[in-house]
Design a protein around this motif. Sequence first.
Motif, PDB file in Angstrom:
ATOM      1  N   ASN A 151      28.113  91.854  38.137  1.00 29.32           N
ATOM      2  CA  ASN A 151      28.005  92.275  39.137  1.00 29.32           C
ATOM      3  C   ASN A 151      28.929  93.296  41.429  1.00 29.32           C
ATOM      4  O   ASN A 151      29.551  92.192  40.780  1.00 29.32           O
ATOM      5  N   ASN A 152      28.278  93.028  41.563  1.00 30.57           N
ATOM      6  CA  ASN A 152      28.934  93.688  42.400  1.00 30.57           C
ATOM      7  C   ASN A 152      27.875  94.027  44.019  1.00 30.57           C
ATOM      8  O   ASN A 152      26.721  94.357  43.727  1.00 30.57           O
ATOM      9  N   ALA A 153      28.184  93.642  44.912  1.00 31.58           N
ATOM     10  CA  ALA A 153      27.854  94.402  45.993  1.00 31.58           C
ATOM     11  C   ALA A 153      28.638  95.056  47.673  1.00 31.58           C
ATOM     12  O   ALA A 153      29.351  94.179  47.428  1.00 31.58           O
ATOM     13  N   PHE A 198      22.304  97.997  51.580  1.00 36.05           N
ATOM     14  CA  PHE A 198      23.824  96.342  51.622  1.00 36.05           C
ATOM     15  C   PHE A 198      23.388  97.096  50.443  1.00 36.05           C
ATOM     16  O   PHE A 198      21.827  96.458  49.988  1.00 36.05           O
ATOM     17  N   TYR A 199      24.033  96.965  48.945  1.00 44.82           N
ATOM     18  CA  TYR A 199      23.742  97.962  47.281  1.00 44.82           C
ATOM     19  C   TYR A 199      23.529  96.564  47.028  1.00 44.82           C
ATOM     20  O   TYR A 199      25.183  96.063  47.243  1.00 44.82           O
ATOM     21  N   ARG A 200      23.020  95.796  45.565  1.00 51.77           N
ATOM     22  CA  ARG A 200      23.107  95.576  45.022  1.00 51.77           C
ATOM     23  C   ARG A 200      23.446  96.199  43.718  1.00 51.77           C
ATOM     24  O   ARG A 200      21.829  96.448  42.916  1.00 51.77           O
ATOM     25  N   THR A 201      24.131  96.016  42.760  1.00 50.96           N
ATOM     26  CA  THR A 201      24.489  96.766  41.528  1.00 50.96           C
ATOM     27  C   THR A 201      24.662  95.223  40.073  1.00 50.96           C
ATOM     28  O   THR A 201      25.171  94.540  40.742  1.00 50.96           O
ATOM     29  N   SER A 202      23.694  95.727  39.111  1.00 50.82           N
ATOM     30  CA  SER A 202      24.068  94.532  38.001  1.00 50.82           C
ATOM     31  C   SER A 202      24.628  95.546  36.870  1.00 50.82           C
ATOM     32  O   SER A 202      23.598  97.227  36.566  1.00 50.82           O
ATOM     33  N   VAL A 203      25.596  95.344  36.047  1.00 48.43           N
ATOM     34  CA  VAL A 203      25.385  95.903  35.113  1.00 48.43           C
ATOM     35  C   VAL A 203      25.341  94.859  33.535  1.00 48.43           C
ATOM     36  O   VAL A 203      26.563  94.057  33.630  1.00 48.43           O
ATOM     37  N   ASN A 204      24.943  94.308  32.699  1.00 48.69           N
ATOM     38  CA  ASN A 204      23.899  93.390  31.692  1.00 48.69           C
ATOM     39  C   ASN A 204      24.353  94.814  29.927  1.00 48.69           C
ATOM     40  O   ASN A 204      23.989  95.666  29.607  1.00 48.69           O
ATOM     41  N   ASN A 205      25.186  94.054  29.417  1.00 50.71           N
ATOM     42  CA  ASN A 205      25.347  93.797  27.620  1.00 50.71           C
ATOM     43  C   ASN A 205      25.107  93.230  27.354  1.00 50.71           C
ATOM     44  O   ASN A 205      25.894  91.835  27.020  1.00 50.71           O
ATOM     45  N   GLU A 206      24.144  93.315  26.401  1.00 50.70           N
ATOM     46  CA  GLU A 206      24.466  92.344  25.148  1.00 50.70           C
ATOM     47  C   GLU A 206      24.798  92.239  23.700  1.00 50.70           C
ATOM     48  O   GLU A 206      25.157  93.266  23.194  1.00 50.70           O
ATOM     49  N   LEU A 207      25.301  91.047  23.216  1.00 53.63           N
ATOM     50  CA  LEU A 207      25.847  91.214  22.119  1.00 53.63           C
ATOM     51  C   LEU A 207      25.609  90.595  21.281  1.00 53.63           C
ATOM     52  O   LEU A 207      24.857  90.142  21.094  1.00 53.63           O
ATOM     53  N   GLU A 208      26.318  91.706  19.815  1.00 54.95           N
ATOM     54  CA  GLU A 208      25.029  91.653  18.653  1.00 54.95           C
ATOM     55  C   GLU A 208      25.656  90.349  17.604  1.00 54.95           C
ATOM     56  O   GLU A 208      26.585  89.798  18.740  1.00 54.95           O
ATOM     57  N   ASN A 209      24.994  89.618  16.958  1.00 58.70           N
ATOM     58  CA  ASN A 209      25.167  88.094  16.252  1.00 58.70           C
ATOM     59  C   ASN A 209      26.643  88.575  15.302  1.00 58.70           C
ATOM     60  O   ASN A 209      26.368  88.962  14.371  1.00 58.70           O
ATOM     61  N   LEU A 210      27.956  88.560  16.139  1.00 61.97           N
ATOM     62  CA  LEU A 210      29.241  88.218  14.852  1.00 61.97           C
ATOM     63  C   LEU A 210      29.418  87.648  13.996  1.00 61.97           C
ATOM     64  O   LEU A 210      28.655  86.799  14.297  1.00 61.97           O
ATOM     65  N   TYR A 211      30.389  88.121  13.438  1.00 63.86           N
ATOM     66  CA  TYR A 211      30.693  87.258  12.322  1.00 63.86           C
ATOM     67  C   TYR A 211      31.569  86.907  12.571  1.00 63.86           C
ATOM     68  O   TYR A 211      33.262  87.418  12.821  1.00 63.86           O
ATOM     69  N   LEU A 212      31.855  85.697  13.127  1.00 63.26           N
ATOM     70  CA  LEU A 212      32.941  84.421  13.359  1.00 63.26           C
ATOM     71  C   LEU A 212      32.672  83.444  12.558  1.00 63.26           C
ATOM     72  O   LEU A 212      32.516  82.488  13.503  1.00 63.26           O
ATOM     73  N   ALA A 213      33.772  83.128  11.813  1.00 57.45           N
ATOM     74  CA  ALA A 213      33.158  81.991  10.610  1.00 57.45           C
ATOM     75  C   ALA A 213      34.802  81.027  11.689  1.00 57.45           C
ATOM     76  O   ALA A 213      35.690  80.994  12.198  1.00 57.45           O
TER      77      ALA A 213
END
Length: 289
Positions: free
Chosen positions: A209-211, A182-197
Amino acid sequence: MCNNYQNQKGQALIESVIGLTYVIVPLLILLPFMAKLAGIQHRAEQASHYTAWERTVWKASDPSRLPSRTGIYLAKKTEIELAKQIPWRLYQQTGIRLTSTHKQKWDWATSIHPTLKHQLIHDGNQTVMLKSHGASPANQNELDRLTQSNKGERLPGDVSKAIDRIVGLLSYTGFSLERDQFYRTSVNNELENLYLAPFSNLNLSVQGNNALLASGWNAAGPYHVKNRVERLVLTKIMDMGVIQLAQRSLAILPFGKELKSSELKFGYVEPDILPENRLCTYGTTNCGG
């Protein structure tokens, strides 16, 4: 009546200006940014699905009862090798061919899809939205801007526990199956502090996430099948030297020819049930080649 009409004159125009300024225009500014966030989320979900599926066909370690001999066909891939395929398959720009071996090196600055780039500062150039793990980005490292985890565990629930006990009882015969399927997978991406005035310091992260439940039966060739199945054949315990000697002795008698060990095989398992002329090596002519 006239005075009231004059006092209300221009109200619709003022309402329109306020609505455009505080609602419509901010939404129009946010739409491209939200579309990029949705794109990253979609890729993270796809990456988690891909990782779970790949682990069912590419094994991290040898399955049980794998004999040490030729004729074993087992697809193996380490966790790092599996994770390094994620950017090539899901984050790359259009036009890059998918292959198991790449001649060129991955580069987060040039290989990534254009929709995954955004401004980090006002009037700045478009740069990768995904945050690097280090102070200095390692653009040649496929794992520098994503985190992937994949673990196999036993299926939760009462029914699965009952099945687990049954398989556990079969282990006394020497038969065993992988029960951490029973496989549990996770992929994570952190984002840069983007310019968004007018917003700043947006510490955002995206996770997929997936199982996936896979079969514990992983046959790595005919010898592996034979080595596993014959432990479920009860007559296998009679396949020993003393009984074979008795068979050869009885075979001397006129009515005992069929009792010799080459004719009466206890615990015999033959995995190749197809006729020899129907067997072929995959990849050759007339066999998937």
